[in-house]
Design a protein around this motif. Structure first.
Motif, short mmCIF file in Angstrom:
data_model
loop_
_atom_site.label_atom_id
_atom_site.label_comp_id
_atom_site.label_asym_id
_atom_site.label_seq_id
_atom_site.Cartn_x
_atom_site.Cartn_y
_atom_site.Cartn_z
N TYR A 112 0.88 -1.17 0.00
CA TYR A 112 0.00 0.00 0.00
C TYR A 112 0.91 1.22 0.00
N LEU A 113 0.84 2.00 -1.06
CA LEU A 113 1.76 3.14 -1.19
C LEU A 113 1.00 4.45 -1.08
N THR A 114 1.56 5.37 -0.32
CA THR A 114 1.00 6.71 -0.25
C THR A 114 2.13 7.72 -0.34
N HIS A 115 2.02 8.67 -1.23
CA HIS A 115 3.01 9.73 -1.45
C HIS A 115 2.28 11.04 -1.73
N HIS A 116 3.05 12.09 -1.78
CA HIS A 116 2.56 13.37 -2.28
C HIS A 116 3.33 13.69 -3.55
N LEU A 117 2.60 14.02 -4.60
CA LEU A 117 3.20 14.21 -5.92
C LEU A 117 3.00 15.65 -6.40
N LEU A 118 3.99 16.11 -7.13
CA LEU A 118 3.96 17.45 -7.71
C LEU A 118 4.32 17.35 -9.18
N LYS A 119 3.45 17.91 -10.03
CA LYS A 119 3.70 17.86 -11.47
C LYS A 119 4.34 19.14 -11.97
N ASP A 120 5.38 18.98 -12.81
CA ASP A 120 6.02 20.10 -13.49
C ASP A 120 5.43 20.17 -14.89
N GLU A 121 4.59 21.17 -15.13
CA GLU A 121 3.90 21.27 -16.41
C GLU A 121 4.87 21.52 -17.56
N LYS A 122 5.97 22.20 -17.29
CA LYS A 122 6.91 22.52 -18.36
C LYS A 122 7.61 21.28 -18.89
N THR A 123 7.97 20.37 -18.00
CA THR A 123 8.69 19.16 -18.41
C THR A 123 7.78 17.94 -18.52
N ASN A 124 6.51 18.10 -18.10
CA ASN A 124 5.54 16.99 -18.07
C ASN A 124 6.09 15.81 -17.28
N THR A 125 6.65 16.11 -16.12
CA THR A 125 7.15 15.08 -15.22
C THR A 125 6.55 15.30 -13.83
N VAL A 126 6.53 14.23 -13.06
CA VAL A 126 5.97 14.25 -11.72
C VAL A 126 7.01 13.73 -10.74
N LYS A 127 7.10 14.33 -9.57
CA LYS A 127 8.05 13.87 -8.56
C LYS A 127 7.39 13.77 -7.20
N VAL A 128 7.99 12.95 -6.33
CA VAL A 128 7.53 12.80 -4.96
C VAL A 128 8.09 13.95 -4.13
N VAL A 129 7.21 14.60 -3.37
CA VAL A 129 7.62 15.74 -2.54
C VAL A 129 7.04 15.59 -1.14
#
Length: 231
Positions: A112-129
């Protein structure tokens, strides 16, 4: 199985007066973008126009999207009423989605995974923050390991939330990236082994539960696993 008879051709999983459900091939856009490459929404409109002899513009509601490299179940609304009712189910998170993913690393039998994600619209990438980062969204999923062949693992993934690139980012963050994922893994292959396998909804007019399943791809690495498609 009936197909759209378009280029590329697309398998039709289900169709009635309200819904069109298809198995999206990997590499096909969900909707038109700046590249001008073929997209499944336009192709399905072409199918309806020809199959049902519809004049003028064809209404077809795009209810959800799959990343370009992801294959599997996509559902479209053929009427505005069904589009509204399905969209409400999406907002209420009553629609249930399951994916199949082939991953590397060493995933546990269940997770069971839970994270907070943030999307960078310029690069169309998502990272865990961290949770307090402005714009971060919570992301949750569950998975079950179905089969292991050498260093590859077939997972069944159940989405609890629906965030951009969610499965790819969360699995990679835990140390078991999806095979073939250049963006979130270290693979040199260009096609992540991620497939939208199962979609469960309440039919917009019949008022009964209905389940759609999409046969997984038959090429590598999918063909290394013997597990049935009837999970």
């Amino acid at each position: 199985m009936k197909t759209t008879q378009t280029n590329p051709d697309i398998d039709i999983i289900y169709e009635d007066n309200h819904l069109l459900v298809v198995n999206k091939p990997s590499g096909l856009l969900s909707q038109e973008d700046h590249t001008g490459d073929p997209d499944i929404l336009t192709l399905c409109k072409e199918y309806i126009k020809k199959e049902h002899k519809k004049p003028g513009n064809v209404f077809l509601g795009l209810l959800h999207r799959l990343d370009r490299p992801v294959s599997g179940v996509m559902m479209f609304a053929k009427t505005s009423k069904s589009a509204s009712r399905i969209s409400e189910q999406i907002r209420q998170r009553t629609i249930k989605k399951k994916y199949l993913a082939v991953v590397e690393g060493n995933p546990p039998p269940n997770g069971y995974l839970t994270h907070h994600l943030l999307k960078d619209e310029k690069t169309n990438t998502v990272k865990v923050v961290k949770p307090n980062v402005k714009g971060a969204q919570d992301a949750k999923l569950m998975f079950h390991r179905l089969e292991t062949v050498k260093n590859l693992h077939l997972l069944e993934v159940s989405l609890i939330t629906g965030r951009p690139h969610q499965i790819r980012v969360q699995l990679s963050a835990e140390g078991y990236p999806i095979w073939g994922d250049q963006k979130y893994g270290d693979s040199k292959n260009s096609t992540p082994a991620l497939h939208a396998f199962r979609l469960k909804i309440d039919h917009p007019t019949l008022k009964e539960e209905i389940v759609f399943t999409a046969k997984r791809p038959e090429f590598f690495p999918w063909n290394k696993f013997s597990a049935s498609d009837s999970f």
